[in-house]
Design a protein around this motif. Structure first.
Motif, short mmCIF file in Angstrom:
data_model
loop_
_atom_site.label_atom_id
_atom_site.label_comp_id
_atom_site.label_asym_id
_atom_site.label_seq_id
_atom_site.Cartn_x
_atom_site.Cartn_y
_atom_site.Cartn_z
N ILE A 105 1.02 -1.32 -0.21
CA ILE A 105 -0.22 -0.38 0.03
C ILE A 105 1.29 0.91 -0.08
CG2 ILE A 105 -2.54 -1.05 1.61
CD1 ILE A 105 -0.60 -0.03 4.14
N GLY A 106 1.77 1.26 -0.15
CA GLY A 106 2.76 2.72 -0.39
C GLY A 106 2.85 3.33 0.78
N HIS A 107 3.34 4.39 0.61
CA HIS A 107 3.48 5.36 1.72
C HIS A 107 1.77 5.90 2.60
CE1 HIS A 107 7.48 6.52 1.90
NE2 HIS A 107 7.61 6.39 0.28
N ALA A 108 1.05 5.17 2.52
CA ALA A 108 0.54 4.69 3.82
C ALA A 108 0.04 5.44 5.10
CB ALA A 108 -0.96 3.52 3.80
N CYS A 109 1.45 5.41 5.25
CA CYS A 109 1.98 6.49 6.46
C CYS A 109 2.76 7.99 5.99
CB CYS A 109 3.10 5.94 7.54
SG CYS A 109 2.12 5.91 9.15
N GLY A 110 3.08 8.00 4.66
CA GLY A 110 3.12 9.58 4.38
C GLY A 110 4.30 9.38 4.98
N HIS A 111 5.71 8.70 4.74
CA HIS A 111 6.95 9.12 4.98
C HIS A 111 7.69 9.53 3.58
CE1 HIS A 111 7.50 4.79 8.55
NE2 HIS A 111 6.75 6.48 8.46
N ASN A 112 7.01 10.09 2.76
CA ASN A 112 8.18 10.30 1.70
C ASN A 112 7.40 12.08 2.40
OD1 ASN A 112 4.37 10.14 1.60
ND2 ASN A 112 5.25 12.03 0.47
N LEU A 113 6.77 12.15 2.59
CA LEU A 113 6.36 13.98 3.73
C LEU A 113 7.11 13.61 4.69
CD1 LEU A 113 2.54 13.81 3.50
CD2 LEU A 113 3.91 15.02 2.04
N ILE A 114 7.47 13.13 5.72
CA ILE A 114 7.80 13.43 6.81
C ILE A 114 9.58 13.69 6.00
CG2 ILE A 114 9.56 12.19 8.47
CD1 ILE A 114 7.36 10.28 8.98
N ALA A 115 10.01 13.27 5.22
CA ALA A 115 11.66 13.10 4.80
C ALA A 115 11.77 14.18 3.45
CB ALA A 115 12.17 11.62 3.66
N THR A 116 10.33 14.36 3.46
CA THR A 116 10.94 15.92 2.96
C THR A 116 10.99 17.02 3.87
OG1 THR A 116 9.31 15.06 0.69
CG2 THR A 116 9.19 17.83 1.43
N SER A 117 9.69 16.90 4.43
CA SER A 117 9.51 18.18 5.90
C SER A 117 11.93 17.93 6.43
CB SER A 117 8.16 17.91 6.98
OG SER A 117 8.67 16.71 7.30
N SER A 118 11.81 17.02 7.40
CA SER A 118 13.02 17.43 7.91
C SER A 118 14.56 17.56 6.57
CB SER A 118 13.00 15.39 8.26
OG SER A 118 12.58 15.13 9.09
N LEU A 119 14.22 17.22 5.61
CA LEU A 119 15.23 17.72 4.83
C LEU A 119 15.19 19.02 4.65
CD1 LEU A 119 17.40 17.08 2.38
CD2 LEU A 119 15.59 16.91 1.01
N ALA A 120 13.59 19.59 4.36
CA ALA A 120 13.92 21.49 4.42
C ALA A 120 13.71 21.98 5.62
CB ALA A 120 12.24 21.55 3.91
N ALA A 121 14.12 21.45 6.63
CA ALA A 121 14.20 22.05 8.03
C ALA A 121 15.59 22.07 7.80
CB ALA A 121 13.29 21.45 8.92
N PHE A 122 16.29 20.54 7.16
CA PHE A 122 18.31 21.13 7.70
C PHE A 122 18.50 21.45 6.59
CE2 PHE A 122 21.35 19.37 5.24
CZ PHE A 122 22.21 19.68 6.99
N ILE A 123 17.95 21.80 5.63
CA ILE A 123 18.15 22.96 4.66
C ILE A 123 18.58 24.38 5.37
CG2 ILE A 123 18.60 23.67 2.20
CD1 ILE A 123 17.71 20.70 1.42
N GLY A 124 17.44 24.73 5.38
CA GLY A 124 16.40 25.72 6.16
C GLY A 124 17.55 25.56 7.04
N LEU A 125 18.23 25.33 7.97
CA LEU A 125 18.33 25.73 9.42
C LEU A 125 20.29 25.97 8.90
CD1 LEU A 125 18.72 26.70 12.58
CD2 LEU A 125 18.92 24.29 12.73
N ALA A 126 20.28 24.55 8.39
CA ALA A 126 21.61 24.33 8.15
C ALA A 126 22.49 25.84 7.50
CB ALA A 126 22.19 23.38 7.41
N THR A 127 21.98 26.10 6.41
CA THR A 127 22.27 27.64 5.52
C THR A 127 22.24 28.42 6.15
OG1 THR A 127 20.78 26.39 3.29
CG2 THR A 127 21.36 28.65 3.44
#
Length: 416
Positions: A105-127
């Protein structure tokens, strides 16, 4: 002329610094709107189960490299983990990224969104840390196999959280209808502990028609344990859960089954109660083995500890999410009847695990095909990006404000 007292000047200076950091974080994340959406879509459209997240690993590390970050691939001995870090001195903030999917059933827990939000948060804060030249380290850690594989538990054992970490941060999507009133997210997400184990029953094969008395039926052992546990459910607390399946039940009916395997989760609000419940469940397996003459073998998977709420981190996340227009519930004292290996992290370092709303049908929560579809929408992505801004700001506060970092540490040390 109005006199300005020293503390007022300090407060004004602090506010200006926060405003500067917020503007930088928002600008950085907004500037990467297109590649972040592409990363999200790539992971969503190529679902992979735990420890097999090859495409997600390549997608996330590729984006980090494209932005100039040095990336450690296959980190800590796990082939689909990764790590990237910037900064020096000061405190350390870690963003945890999940990206595994569920079978069929694929990303039925939305981990694609977890990866995206954590990636964006890291890039935003690191920069922003680099741009403003403040002391402190910012890290993103790829944590595979949350769906039953205990990736974070294995990473803890491998030393991924051995440093002096001031905060580990992530958030999980939830169906919008799960939040009360006008709330669009949750800061204090409380989840229960879970023991995960397989049990193998071994007997002896025989012809079921000609000489059944010479067989020892492992299927009987599996069924007996299943029935016993089903009866045990009547005598457990309402906030506890036991659920399992027979993974291997035999081959053909005219052969006495020599081998069976069952797979179970045993959940309770705290690890202490989960341990006590597991003892009762094991008694059912052992009684089934004795009554049928079979032997048994336990195959334990990593235990998921209950997720503990850090009120200091939750409080500031609520404040910063208000700036992006989200009304966040501070905490939910009643734990949801689900589990995460982020619970193990919350017992290791000060941790934040929030929840953000995505549109989903009214009868659907997670682990459902319709939730997987919802997790791929533009609306869900937009919610993940707002969450990323709030998480990045939370990380900024931990790095730059001793009151926040010390409060988070104090909450962590005094939680039972």
């Amino acid at each position: 002329m109005t006199q300005i007292f020293p503390e007022t000047v300090a407060q004004q200076t602090s506010t200006r610094k926060i405003d500067t950091a917020r503007a930088s974080i928002y600008e950085t994340i907004d500037r990467l709107a297109v590649p972040l959406r592409q990363v999200n879509q790539e992971i969503h459209d190529h679902p992979e189960i735990g420890y097999e997240e090859v495409h997600a690993h390549a997608t996330l590390t590729g984006q980090l490299k494209a932005l100039g970050f040095a990336v450690t691939e296959h980190a800590y001995g796990l082939s689909t983990s990764f790590e990237a870090e910037i900064g020096e001195g000061g405190r350390l903030v870690v963003f945890c990224a999940e990206y595994d999917a569920l079978p069929n059933i694929g990303h039925a827990c939305g981990h694609n969104l977890i990866a995206t939000s954590s990636l964006a948060a890291f890039i935003g804060l690191a920069t922003t840390v680099q741009k403003l030249g403040i002391p402190g380290r910012v890290r993103i850690l790829g944590t595979p196999a949350e769906e039953g594989g205990g990736g974070k538990a294995k990473l803890i054992d491998a030393g991924a959280f051995k440093d002096d970490i001031s905060a580990a941060i992530m958030a999980h999507p939830m169906a919008a209808h799960q939040y009360p009133g006008e709330y669009t997210g949750l800061a204090g997400f409380k989840l229960i502990a879970s023991h995960k184990l397989r049990v193998e029953f071994s007997g002896r094969s025989a012809h079921a028609g000609a000489e059944p008395w010479n067989g020892v039926n492992a299927l009987d052992a599996a069924v007996a344990s299943y029935v016993s546990i089903s009866m045990l459910r009547q005598q457990i607390q309402p906030d506890e859960r036991i659920h399992g399946v027979i993974e291997h039940g035999g081959t053909v009916p005219n052969v006495i089954t020599a081998y069976t395997r069952v797979n179970y989760n045993v959940r309770s609000p705290t690890i202490k109660r989960a341990d006590e419940l597991l003892t009762r469940v094991k008694a059912c397996f052992e009684a089934a083995a004795v009554s049928t003459g079979c032997t048994l073998k336990y195959i334990h998977a990593p235990t998921y500890m209950d997720l503990r709420i850090n009120e200091t981190l939750c409080k500031y996340y609520v404040e910063d999410m208000a700036d992006v227009g989200d009304k966040i519930l501070l905490k939910d004292d009643v734990p949801a009847s689900a589990s995460t290996d982020m619970g193990n992290v919350s017992y290791t370092v000060p941790s934040f695990h929030g929840g953000f709303a995505i549109p989903a049908p009214s009868e659907v929560t997670g682990h459902h095909p319709s939730f997987a579809k919802a997790a791929g929408t533009d609306e869900a992505h937009a919610s993940a990006i707002r969450c990323a801004k709030g998480m990045a700001m939370l990380g900024w506060r931990v790095l730059t404000d001793s009151r926040v970092a010390e409060g988070a540490r104090r909450d962590f040390e005094h939680l039972e």
